[in-house]
Design a protein around this motif. Structure first.
Motif, PDB file in Angstrom:
ATOM      1  N   ARG A   9      79.709 -12.617 -33.973  1.00 36.30           N
ATOM      2  CA  ARG A   9      79.630 -13.953 -34.728  1.00 36.30           C
ATOM      3  C   ARG A   9      78.398 -14.728 -34.368  1.00 36.30           C
ATOM      4  N   GLU A  10      78.095 -15.030 -33.135  1.00 38.08           N
ATOM      5  CA  GLU A  10      77.044 -15.689 -32.648  1.00 38.08           C
ATOM      6  C   GLU A  10      75.741 -14.860 -32.741  1.00 38.08           C
ATOM      7  N   ARG A  11      75.775 -13.743 -33.247  1.00 36.42           N
ATOM      8  CA  ARG A  11      74.563 -12.818 -33.433  1.00 36.42           C
ATOM      9  C   ARG A  11      73.896 -12.575 -31.969  1.00 36.42           C
ATOM     10  N   TYR A  12      74.747 -12.301 -31.175  1.00 37.14           N
ATOM     11  CA  TYR A  12      74.179 -11.559 -29.830  1.00 37.14           C
ATOM     12  C   TYR A  12      73.429 -10.533 -30.278  1.00 37.14           C
ATOM     13  N   ARG A  13      72.459 -10.045 -29.282  1.00 35.86           N
ATOM     14  CA  ARG A  13      71.753  -8.688 -29.216  1.00 35.86           C
ATOM     15  C   ARG A  13      72.649  -7.805 -28.390  1.00 35.86           C
ATOM     16  N   PHE A  14      72.667  -6.482 -28.904  1.00 41.57           N
ATOM     17  CA  PHE A  14      73.959  -5.706 -28.235  1.00 41.57           C
ATOM     18  C   PHE A  14      72.950  -4.539 -27.464  1.00 41.57           C
ATOM     19  N   PHE A  15      73.816  -3.671 -26.585  1.00 42.69           N
ATOM     20  CA  PHE A  15      73.172  -2.656 -25.936  1.00 42.69           C
ATOM     21  C   PHE A  15      72.058  -2.873 -24.931  1.00 42.69           C
ATOM     22  N   SER A  16      71.383  -1.610 -24.718  1.00 39.14           N
ATOM     23  CA  SER A  16      70.626  -1.682 -23.686  1.00 39.14           C
ATOM     24  C   SER A  16      69.473  -2.883 -23.539  1.00 39.14           C
ATOM     25  N   PHE A  17      68.982  -3.190 -24.400  1.00 43.86           N
ATOM     26  CA  PHE A  17      67.973  -4.360 -24.614  1.00 43.86           C
ATOM     27  C   PHE A  17      68.574  -5.415 -25.086  1.00 43.86           C
ATOM     28  N   GLY A  18      69.751  -5.475 -25.296  1.00 43.49           N
ATOM     29  CA  GLY A  18      70.226  -6.848 -25.738  1.00 43.49           C
ATOM     30  C   GLY A  18      70.724  -7.890 -24.655  1.00 43.49           C
ATOM     31  N   ASP A  19      71.640  -8.897 -25.093  1.00 44.30           N
ATOM     32  CA  ASP A  19      71.903  -9.712 -24.172  1.00 44.30           C
ATOM     33  C   ASP A  19      73.249  -9.562 -23.386  1.00 44.30           C
ATOM     34  N   ALA A  20      73.536 -10.621 -22.424  1.00 45.48           N
ATOM     35  CA  ALA A  20      74.349 -10.218 -21.282  1.00 45.48           C
ATOM     36  C   ALA A  20      75.539 -10.806 -21.444  1.00 45.48           C
ATOM     37  N   MET A  21      76.465 -10.666 -20.392  1.00 46.05           N
ATOM     38  CA  MET A  21      77.860 -11.454 -20.552  1.00 46.05           C
ATOM     39  C   MET A  21      78.267 -11.362 -19.199  1.00 46.05           C
ATOM     40  N   LEU A  22      78.865 -12.415 -18.617  1.00 38.87           N
ATOM     41  CA  LEU A  22      79.230 -12.601 -17.218  1.00 38.87           C
ATOM     42  C   LEU A  22      80.678 -12.911 -17.276  1.00 38.87           C
ATOM     43  N   ILE A  23      81.563 -11.976 -16.281  1.00 40.07           N
ATOM     44  CA  ILE A  23      82.937 -12.236 -16.332  1.00 40.07           C
ATOM     45  C   ILE A  23      83.294 -12.670 -15.285  1.00 40.07           C
ATOM     46  N   GLN A  24      83.964 -13.945 -15.163  1.00 40.19           N
ATOM     47  CA  GLN A  24      84.302 -14.434 -13.526  1.00 40.19           C
ATOM     48  C   GLN A  24      85.889 -14.667 -13.490  1.00 40.19           C
ATOM     49  N   ASP A  74      85.585 -16.766 -18.949  1.00 42.01           N
ATOM     50  CA  ASP A  74      86.547 -16.945 -17.532  1.00 42.01           C
ATOM     51  C   ASP A  74      87.796 -16.090 -17.770  1.00 42.01           C
ATOM     52  N   ARG A  75      88.027 -15.192 -16.914  1.00 40.15           N
ATOM     53  CA  ARG A  75      89.128 -14.202 -17.197  1.00 40.15           C
ATOM     54  C   ARG A  75      90.486 -14.814 -17.026  1.00 40.15           C
ATOM     55  N   ASP A  76      90.594 -16.085 -16.346  1.00 36.19           N
ATOM     56  CA  ASP A  76      91.853 -16.703 -16.141  1.00 36.19           C
ATOM     57  C   ASP A  76      92.241 -17.592 -17.183  1.00 36.19           C
ATOM     58  N   THR A  77      91.145 -18.312 -17.603  1.00 33.68           N
ATOM     59  CA  THR A  77      91.628 -19.161 -18.763  1.00 33.68           C
ATOM     60  C   THR A  77      91.168 -18.838 -20.277  1.00 33.68           C
ATOM     61  N   GLY A  78      90.489 -17.619 -20.216  1.00 34.29           N
ATOM     62  CA  GLY A  78      89.931 -17.169 -21.614  1.00 34.29           C
ATOM     63  C   GLY A  78      88.982 -17.877 -22.169  1.00 34.29           C
ATOM     64  N   GLN A  79      88.329 -18.888 -21.401  1.00 35.98           N
ATOM     65  CA  GLN A  79      87.239 -19.905 -21.884  1.00 35.98           C
ATOM     66  C   GLN A  79      85.971 -19.041 -22.145  1.00 35.98           C
ATOM     67  N   ILE A  80      85.384 -19.192 -23.217  1.00 36.81           N
ATOM     68  CA  ILE A  80      83.941 -18.592 -23.467  1.00 36.81           C
ATOM     69  C   ILE A  80      83.016 -19.827 -23.649  1.00 36.81           C
ATOM     70  N   SER A  81      81.852 -19.476 -23.141  1.00 38.54           N
ATOM     71  CA  SER A  81      80.775 -20.364 -23.191  1.00 38.54           C
ATOM     72  C   SER A  81      79.350 -19.441 -23.428  1.00 38.54           C
ATOM     73  N   HIS A  82      78.390 -20.360 -24.083  1.00 42.63           N
ATOM     74  CA  HIS A  82      77.001 -19.745 -24.286  1.00 42.63           C
ATOM     75  C   HIS A  82      76.005 -20.260 -23.525  1.00 42.63           C
TER      76      HIS A  82
END
Length: 353
Positions: free
Chosen positions: A338-353, A44-52
């Motif tokens: 830290r949470e061991r997400y998978r990175f880059f093309s075949f990796g995990d995703a991020m949503l910015i709202q 959440d770009r307004d609050t800075g809160q991160i969730s998984h």
């Protein structure tokens, strides 16, 4: 319609400002069997809160009346392995951009001996190419000769142009395509879209969210490393895009009604921001864009972004930072490590709202 754009100058933005530490073992080498089972970090770009979450839960963050914009480009098997005629020396050619009938701008390795006039052969002569000239960044213009249909020859001889950080061989070419890929022309996949299944897209539509497709043929310019320490000195390569009248109308209607515009991937974002006029109205048409989005840029259309995790110091990290703020993005990336997400093309995703 040609669109060229950069963010307004914001002083001395340094490449090193966008660096983060990434353990090599977190670089995803293979796609997951179930596309929608990737993980999803929500910022959440307004609050800075991160969730998984899991990616299939992305539908929970879209509201009736919102719009999801996806890039329906299709990756061509653009990597050709062949040899120089007369010497038998091995050569690798990557098709970057079609310049005319059977004429392509390419990246050739090794390039030094592929001077104008050099003949290259592929598949024991099924495909032949002549180097015509050397152009920007040392790329080669090559005219190809073949029997039959070029796309069929390419499908038989070419390989998917996976990024160099992926060392595993891709077993199924279709896994480096989105399920909605339609128009051929990309040298790389719009990877944020790889997480979507047709079922998930139907859930999005069923919720009352507009699903709109635009096209941007992804070139390697998006992924070229930033060499200059001063970000403002970096030069983006052009990529061809197209926005249909229907797509423009639907995006503009959602915006006018107070809905939010979510782009799937940086390529969709760059497309609609290139096609928008200063009032934020998306204009239909096609053209080339070299839009470079970094902190200081004011988004004209975009409200939210679904994207993968990008390489340190890349233009893509800069784009994401323009939306959510550099410090927040780097904090989210550190959390993903830290949470061991998978990175880059075949990796995990991020949503910015």
């Amino acid at each position: 319609m040609d669109s060229v754009g950069i963010a307004p100058a914001t002083g001395n933005l340094k490449k090193s400002d966008f660096y983060y530490e990434l353990p090599e073992e977190l670089i995803a080498q293979d796609p997951l069997e179930d596309r929608a089972s990737s993980r999803l970090l929500v910022l959440d770009r307004d609050t800075g809160q991160i969730s998984h979450h899991l990616f299939r839960e992305v539908v929970d963050y879209l509201h009736p009346g919102d719009c999801l914009v996806l890039n329906n480009t299709k990756v061509i098997p653009a990597r050709l392995l062949g040899e120089r005629e007369g010497t038998g020396a091995h050569v690798e050619v990557l098709l970057l951009k079609r310049r005319g009938k059977d004429l392509w701008e390419t990246l050739v390795r090794p390039g030094k001996k592929c001077r104008p006039g050099t003949i290259l052969t592929f598949g024991e002569g099924l495909l032949r190419g002549q180097v015509l000239e050397t152009v920007e960044e040392g790329n080669r213009l090559i005219r190809f000769e073949y029997q039959g249909i070029f796309e069929e020859v390419l499908d038989a001889l070419g390989e998917m142009p996976l990024p160099p950080y992926i060392t595993h061989k891709l077993q199924d070419k279709g896994r480096y395509q989105t399920v909605y890929a339609k128009y051929e022309g990309s040298a790389a996949a719009p990877t944020a879209g790889l997480h979507f299944t047709q079922e998930l897209l139907e859930q999005v539509r069923h919720k009352g969210v507009e699903v709109v497709f635009v096209t941007l043929h992804v070139g390697l310019g998006t992924f070229r490393p930033v060499k200059e320490e001063n970000v403002l000195d970096h030069h983006m390569h052009t990529e061809a895009y197209q926005v249909s009248p229907e797509a423009a109308d639907r995006i503009n209607a959602v915006k006018a009604a107070g809905g939010r515009i979510f782009c799937v991937g940086t390529t969709s974002c760059r497309t609609i921001e290139s096609a928008a006029d200063e009032s934020g109205m998306v204009q239909p048409g096609s053209g080339d864009t070299d839009i470079f989005i970094y902190p200081g840029y004011r988004f004209k259309v975009l409200d939210g972004l679904i994207t993968n995790f990008h390489l340190p110091e890349s233009t893509l990290v800069m784009l994401v930072s323009a939306l959510a703020g550099r410090e927040q993005v780097l904090r989210a990336y550190a959390e993903a490590v830290r949470e061991r997400y998978r990175f880059f093309s075949f990796g995990d995703a991020m949503l910015i709202q």
